[in-house]
Design an enzyme around this catalytic site. Structure first.
Site, PDB file in Angstrom:
ATOM      1  N   CYS A 190      59.918 107.661 -17.817  1.00 20.32           N
ATOM      2  CA  CYS A 190      58.914 106.176 -19.379  1.00 20.32           C
ATOM      3  C   CYS A 190      58.290 105.542 -18.882  1.00 20.32           C
ATOM      4  O   CYS A 190      57.055 105.968 -19.260  1.00 20.32           O
ATOM      5  CB  CYS A 190      60.075 105.467 -19.465  1.00 20.32           C
ATOM      6  N   CYS A 200      63.751 103.012 -16.895  1.00 21.58           N
ATOM      7  CA  CYS A 200      63.381 105.050 -16.715  1.00 21.58           C
ATOM      8  C   CYS A 200      62.445 105.561 -16.816  1.00 21.58           C
ATOM      9  O   CYS A 200      61.424 105.111 -16.446  1.00 21.58           O
ATOM     10  CB  CYS A 200      63.503 104.930 -18.868  1.00 21.58           C
TER      11      CYS A 200
END
Length: 172
Positions: free
Chosen positions: A42, A39
């Protein structure tokens, strides 16, 4: 543990969630970061949260949960989109946000869930009162009320001290 891990940043699993997040949040706020290695957002948000945790000097714990490795708790938390950040206090989810946020927004989010000076003073007052140190407890409660005149725990604590002393007019 996560890169650059410390007692302020911990890895949490499906099995350790109750202990490491829910129970621990009764002592100190726990901010949970649901993330995954693939991600991109993230990887942007993670370092901001980790830096804030290290700089907080123990004011909160950052609990990192890899959603790929811990699907049960991710599903239970409703982590349909990541990064998902949920703040816990007193065993309950208190606030959350989804997606990467700028550092200024993360700091604003954290400030809203961290204990205030009045919270800390009222907590100390309560502990002192339980230990039988009424005068010291009264000082803490009064200091908490100087910081926040409507702090509920400080109001109740001070009223209790004054009531036990027989100063019922002031307690009221």
């Amino acid at each position: 543990m996560a890169l650059g891990a410390s007692p302020s940043v911990i890895d949490v699993t499906d099995e350790s969630f109750e202990r490491d997040v829910l129970e621990r949040s009764k002592q100190v706020p726990v901010v949970v970061d649901f993330w995954a290695p693939w991600c991109g957002p993230c990887r942007t948000l993670g370092p901001i949260l980790e830096r804030a945790a290290h700089e907080s000097a123990g004011a909160f714990v950052l609990a990192k949960i890899n959603v790929d490795e811990n699907p049960q708790i991710a599903a239970a938390a409703g982590a349909r989109s990541i990064p998902l950040v949920i703040a816990f206090r007193d065993g309950q989810a208190r606030s959350s946000f989804v997606g990467a946020q700028p550092e200024s927004e993360v700091k604003r989010f954290l400030a809203a869930i961290l204990p205030t000076q009045a919270d800390q003073l009222a907590k100390e007052g309560g502990e002192l009162l339980l230990a039988g140190h009424e005068n010291a407890a009264e000082e803490r409660f009064r200091a908490a009320l100087a910081a926040d005149a409507r702090h509920p725990a400080a109001l109740v604590g001070l009223a209790r001290v004054l009531g036990e002393r027989g100063a019922t007019d002031e307690a009221l």
